[in-house]
Design a protein around this motif. Structure first.
Motif, PDB file in Angstrom:
ATOM      1  N   SER A 348       0.828  -1.198   0.000  1.00 19.36           N
ATOM      2  CA  SER A 348       0.000   0.000   0.000  1.00 19.36           C
ATOM      3  C   SER A 348       0.865   1.252   0.000  1.00 19.36           C
ATOM      4  O   SER A 348       0.632   2.206  -0.746  1.00 19.36           O
ATOM      5  N   ILE A 349       1.905   1.222   0.838  1.00 22.90           N
ATOM      6  CA  ILE A 349       2.791   2.384   0.938  1.00 22.90           C
ATOM      7  C   ILE A 349       3.547   2.598  -0.362  1.00 22.90           C
ATOM      8  O   ILE A 349       3.665   3.711  -0.864  1.00 22.90           O
ATOM      9  N   ASP A 350       4.069   1.504  -0.931  1.00 24.37           N
ATOM     10  CA  ASP A 350       4.910   1.607  -2.121  1.00 24.37           C
ATOM     11  C   ASP A 350       4.128   2.051  -3.349  1.00 24.37           C
ATOM     12  O   ASP A 350       4.677   2.708  -4.233  1.00 24.37           O
ATOM     13  N   SER A 351       2.845   1.682  -3.424  1.00 22.39           N
ATOM     14  CA  SER A 351       2.123   1.880  -4.670  1.00 22.39           C
ATOM     15  C   SER A 351       1.179   3.076  -4.666  1.00 22.39           C
ATOM     16  O   SER A 351       0.640   3.432  -5.697  1.00 22.39           O
ATOM     17  N   ASN A 352       0.982   3.717  -3.539  1.00 25.58           N
ATOM     18  CA  ASN A 352      -0.002   4.792  -3.453  1.00 25.58           C
ATOM     19  C   ASN A 352       0.698   6.123  -3.221  1.00 25.58           C
ATOM     20  O   ASN A 352       1.296   6.355  -2.184  1.00 25.58           O
ATOM     21  N   GLU A 353       0.638   6.991  -4.197  1.00 26.69           N
ATOM     22  CA  GLU A 353       1.341   8.267  -4.117  1.00 26.69           C
ATOM     23  C   GLU A 353       0.786   9.169  -3.020  1.00 26.69           C
ATOM     24  O   GLU A 353       1.457  10.092  -2.562  1.00 26.69           O
ATOM     25  N   THR A 354      -0.439   8.915  -2.584  1.00 24.81           N
ATOM     26  CA  THR A 354      -1.024   9.762  -1.539  1.00 24.81           C
ATOM     27  C   THR A 354      -0.551   9.372  -0.147  1.00 24.81           C
ATOM     28  O   THR A 354      -0.912   9.994   0.833  1.00 24.81           O
ATOM     29  N   PHE A 355       0.301   8.361  -0.067  1.00 23.64           N
ATOM     30  CA  PHE A 355       0.716   7.837   1.220  1.00 23.64           C
ATOM     31  C   PHE A 355       2.062   8.410   1.659  1.00 23.64           C
ATOM     32  O   PHE A 355       2.871   7.730   2.276  1.00 23.64           O
ATOM     33  N   GLU A 356       2.328   9.641   1.355  1.00 24.40           N
ATOM     34  CA  GLU A 356       3.632  10.221   1.683  1.00 24.40           C
ATOM     35  C   GLU A 356       3.894  10.180   3.188  1.00 24.40           C
ATOM     36  O   GLU A 356       4.973   9.763   3.635  1.00 24.40           O
ATOM     37  N   GLU A 357       2.911  10.576   3.988  1.00 29.10           N
ATOM     38  CA  GLU A 357       3.110  10.589   5.438  1.00 29.10           C
ATOM     39  C   GLU A 357       3.326   9.174   5.977  1.00 29.10           C
ATOM     40  O   GLU A 357       4.229   8.922   6.779  1.00 29.10           O
ATOM     41  N   LEU A 358       2.504   8.233   5.508  1.00 29.71           N
ATOM     42  CA  LEU A 358       2.631   6.857   5.957  1.00 29.71           C
ATOM     43  C   LEU A 358       3.986   6.284   5.545  1.00 29.71           C
ATOM     44  O   LEU A 358       4.650   5.581   6.317  1.00 29.71           O
ATOM     45  N   GLY A 359       4.406   6.596   4.313  1.00 36.96           N
ATOM     46  CA  GLY A 359       5.699   6.119   3.833  1.00 36.96           C
ATOM     47  C   GLY A 359       6.853   6.668   4.651  1.00 36.96           C
ATOM     48  O   GLY A 359       7.847   5.981   4.896  1.00 36.96           O
ATOM     49  N   GLN A 360       6.736   7.906   5.108  1.00 38.51           N
ATOM     50  CA  GLN A 360       7.788   8.496   5.937  1.00 38.51           C
ATOM     51  C   GLN A 360       7.898   7.766   7.269  1.00 38.51           C
ATOM     52  O   GLN A 360       8.993   7.502   7.763  1.00 38.51           O
ATOM     53  N   HIS A 361       6.750   7.439   7.876  1.00 38.12           N
ATOM     54  CA  HIS A 361       6.772   6.699   9.141  1.00 38.12           C
ATOM     55  C   HIS A 361       7.383   5.305   8.939  1.00 38.12           C
ATOM     56  O   HIS A 361       8.155   4.830   9.768  1.00 38.12           O
ATOM     57  N   TRP A 362       7.032   4.668   7.824  1.00 36.00           N
ATOM     58  CA  TRP A 362       7.569   3.327   7.520  1.00 36.00           C
ATOM     59  C   TRP A 362       9.077   3.376   7.366  1.00 36.00           C
ATOM     60  O   TRP A 362       9.811   2.562   7.930  1.00 36.00           O
ATOM     61  N   ASP A 363       9.571   4.328   6.559  1.00 32.11           N
ATOM     62  CA  ASP A 363      11.012   4.441   6.337  1.00 32.11           C
ATOM     63  C   ASP A 363      11.745   4.748   7.632  1.00 32.11           C
ATOM     64  O   ASP A 363      12.833   4.221   7.890  1.00 32.11           O
ATOM     65  N   ALA A 364      11.148   5.618   8.456  1.00 37.17           N
ATOM     66  CA  ALA A 364      11.771   5.956   9.742  1.00 37.17           C
ATOM     67  C   ALA A 364      11.851   4.728  10.641  1.00 37.17           C
ATOM     68  O   ALA A 364      12.878   4.486  11.295  1.00 37.17           O
ATOM     69  N   PHE A 365      10.782   3.936  10.649  1.00 36.45           N
ATOM     70  CA  PHE A 365      10.758   2.721  11.469  1.00 36.45           C
ATOM     71  C   PHE A 365      11.874   1.768  11.053  1.00 36.45           C
ATOM     72  O   PHE A 365      12.637   1.268  11.894  1.00 36.45           O
ATOM     73  N   LYS A 366      12.027   1.512   9.751  1.00 31.69           N
ATOM     74  CA  LYS A 366      13.053   0.602   9.274  1.00 31.69           C
ATOM     75  C   LYS A 366      14.454   1.145   9.554  1.00 31.69           C
ATOM     76  O   LYS A 366      15.343   0.414  10.002  1.00 31.69           O
ATOM     77  N   ASP A 367      14.673   2.453   9.303  1.00 30.70           N
ATOM     78  CA  ASP A 367      15.992   3.055   9.526  1.00 30.70           C
ATOM     79  C   ASP A 367      16.383   3.005  11.004  1.00 30.70           C
ATOM     80  O   ASP A 367      17.548   2.753  11.340  1.00 30.70           O
ATOM     81  N   GLN A 368      15.422   3.250  11.870  1.00 33.87           N
ATOM     82  CA  GLN A 368      15.730   3.264  13.301  1.00 33.87           C
ATOM     83  C   GLN A 368      15.985   1.860  13.835  1.00 33.87           C
ATOM     84  O   GLN A 368      16.814   1.675  14.739  1.00 33.87           O
ATOM     85  N   LEU A 369      15.296   0.863  13.276  1.00 34.14           N
ATOM     86  CA  LEU A 369      15.608  -0.518  13.647  1.00 34.14           C
ATOM     87  C   LEU A 369      17.041  -0.856  13.254  1.00 34.14           C
ATOM     88  O   LEU A 369      17.803  -1.432  14.034  1.00 34.14           O
ATOM     89  N   LYS A 376      13.027   5.308  19.467  1.00 32.61           N
ATOM     90  CA  LYS A 376      12.519   6.041  18.302  1.00 32.61           C
ATOM     91  C   LYS A 376      11.810   5.104  17.333  1.00 32.61           C
ATOM     92  O   LYS A 376      10.823   5.483  16.692  1.00 32.61           O
ATOM     93  N   ALA A 377      12.320   3.876  17.207  1.00 33.36           N
ATOM     94  CA  ALA A 377      11.699   2.915  16.296  1.00 33.36           C
ATOM     95  C   ALA A 377      10.267   2.620  16.714  1.00 33.36           C
ATOM     96  O   ALA A 377       9.347   2.619  15.895  1.00 33.36           O
ATOM     97  N   TRP A 378      10.064   2.384  18.001  1.00 29.03           N
ATOM     98  CA  TRP A 378       8.711   2.071  18.459  1.00 29.03           C
ATOM     99  C   TRP A 378       7.794   3.284  18.376  1.00 29.03           C
ATOM    100  O   TRP A 378       6.594   3.157  18.136  1.00 29.03           O
ATOM    101  N   ARG A 379       8.369   4.484  18.530  1.00 27.53           N
ATOM    102  CA  ARG A 379       7.568   5.697  18.356  1.00 27.53           C
ATOM    103  C   ARG A 379       7.109   5.813  16.900  1.00 27.53           C
ATOM    104  O   ARG A 379       5.956   6.164  16.617  1.00 27.53           O
ATOM    105  N   SER A 380       8.034   5.524  15.961  1.00 22.59           N
ATOM    106  CA  SER A 380       7.663   5.561  14.544  1.00 22.59           C
ATOM    107  C   SER A 380       6.625   4.501  14.229  1.00 22.59           C
ATOM    108  O   SER A 380       5.707   4.721  13.430  1.00 22.59           O
ATOM    109  N   PHE A 381       6.756   3.326  14.870  1.00 25.25           N
ATOM    110  CA  PHE A 381       5.769   2.267  14.645  1.00 25.25           C
ATOM    111  C   PHE A 381       4.391   2.708  15.149  1.00 25.25           C
ATOM    112  O   PHE A 381       3.374   2.446  14.497  1.00 25.25           O
TER     113      PHE A 381
END
Length: 443
Positions: A348-369, A376-381
């Motif tokens: 959903s995140i990868d394919s939907n251009e309207t998901f910019e905010e959700l995609g940012q949270h996802w990327d932050a979660f993966k980077d912090q892990l 910070k990872a659990w906060r992003s989750f």
């Protein structure tokens, strides 16, 4: 401990004892279930302390050995020590079953191991004929087996001057597993640059292949000295991670299209034991072989739930006993709860251009892990979970996942072995420590 187990299982006499490796994985748990339910005693080993086998009611004891990848000789030394320690005294069959990639290391040391135990692994000669990408290409070419157009070379100069260079091309390091290191390159110059990068970093020269049309299919087989005695095929309807991950929703399909070429290959190399062959197929022409895995596969539970109990059948042929394989149930579906949800979320995140905010949270979660920034990872989750998701494209993806998983069976094996869930913490710890799933979830 063994005597207590015999009493609780109510099996007399015990049908044998098995040493099972790589005890952290669902693959090992599936093997333990298959054998333990039939009165075979299971002893599990691994190089980590937290494993699913430690908590399974079908396992009598566990032990530690040195890592097979980092110290293969030490691994074999430790394995032999524990094999001697757990040797049955009542003459029942005693079998070593590798459950993952350590099967190749075990096969290479078969002579030492077979002084103490039956080894349920293919011969090293059979494995060497198909294991590396280059070896598999040579075996396929010499036996007129269907594979994509493949270039192998002794040097980069040979690749640079090779005729009929495929474009686009898939560059495959010869020892790559589970998609690691494999890259799609759009033209010759891009492919050669990646080959140079691999060689400069100390790797072996890759194999170059054309892109095969169609979808991925998995063919699973058990052979008795070159003859297939049990077989089935499935496809991944959904996987996680989406790019190169394991199937999280699988469906059994007819294997008639794959059986002729698989039969020919496994007969040529005189395969004895289990194997899994990856295919690409557009459901129009003939399927093409991509690679051979000389071991159990990530979708083993799915294969067993479809009606082919590969671990039990392998145990039987290891003892030269007659077997009665059954037919796989076509269209049977399994899913991995949790991971299938993450897969849909990622898609959903990868394919939907309207998901910019959700995609940012996802990327932050993966980077912090990956950076071990736990708080910070659990906060992003938490942000990820509380972000509003109400767009129609997203709902379509959830509906599609629900449709794929309709009447699907869970492949986690925890309903009747609930304490094994404690061992699943290994998966969580891998995500926390490395930001990725363990390797058996990607093969």
């Amino acid at each position: 401990m063994v005597s207590d187990y015999r009493q609780c299982m109510g099996k007399s006499p015990v049908k044998g004892r098995v040493i099972l490796t790589y005890g952290r994985s669902i693959i090992a748990l599936a093997i333990a279930h298959s054998l333990g339910k039939r009165g075979v005693e299971v002893i599990g080993g691994d190089d980590v302390e937290l494993t699913v086998l430690q908590f399974s009611k079908y396992v009598q004891d566990t032990f530690l050995y040195r890592p097979w990848q980092e110290d293969p000789e030490g691994f074999i030394d430790d394995l032999i020590e524990h094999i001697k320690e757990h040797r049955p005294t009542d003459g029942v069959p005693y079998v070593l079953i590798p459950s993952f990639r350590d099967a190749t290391t075990i096969a290479r040391h078969r002579e030492r191991l077979e002084k103490h135990i039956i080894v349920a692994a293919p011969s090293v000669e059979s494995i060497d004929a198909v294991l590396s990408k280059a070896a598999f290409a040579r075996t396929a070419a010499s036996n007129d087996l269907p594979i994509p157009q493949t270039l192998t070379a002794e040097s980069l100069d040979d690749l640079q001057t090779a005729e009929n260079f495929p474009e686009p091309a898939i560059v495959k390091p010869p020892d790559s597993h589970g998609g690691r290191g494999i890259r799609l390159c759009q033209n010759r110059s891009e492919a050669l640059a990646y080959c140079q990068e691999i060689v400069d970093s100390g790797g072996e020269l890759p194999v170059i292949q054309s892109v095969a049309p169609g979808e991925d299919f998995c063919f699973a087989a058990l052979c008795d000295h070159g003859e297939i005695v049990a077989h089935m095929a499935y496809r991944n309807l959904q996987q996680y991670p989406i790019e190169a991950g394991q199937g999280v929703v699988r469906k059994t399909v007819s294997d008639k299209a794959f059986l002729p070429s698989a039969t020919k290959l496994l007969r040529v190399v005189n395969w004895h034991g289990v194997a899994q062959i990856d295919y690409r197929w557009d459901e129009q022409g003939d399927p093409v072989m991509i690679e051979v895995n000389p071991r159990f596969w990530a979708g083993l539970v799915h294969s067993m739930e479809s009606g082919i109990d590969f671990p039990w059948l392998l145990y039987q042929i290891s003892l030269s006993e007659p077997i009665e394989p059954s037919e796989a149930v076509i269209d049977f579906t399994t899913n991995t709860p949790g991971l299938s949800w993450l897969s849909a979320l990622q898609e959903s995140i990868d394919s939907n251009e309207t998901f910019e905010e959700l995609g940012q949270h996802w990327d932050a979660f993966k980077d912090q892990l990956e950076g071990h920034k736990w708080e910070k990872a659990w906060r992003s989750f938490a942000n990820l979970m509380t972000t509003e998701i109400h767009t129609e494209p997203t709902m379509e993806k959830w509906r599609a996942l629900n449709e794929l998983s309709r009447n699907a069976h869970s492949d986690l094996l925890l309903d009747e072995d609930p304490q094994a869930a404690l061992g699943m913490l290994f998966v969580v710890s891998s995500l926390v420590r490395h930001g990725e799933l363990p390797p058996e979830f990607k093969s």
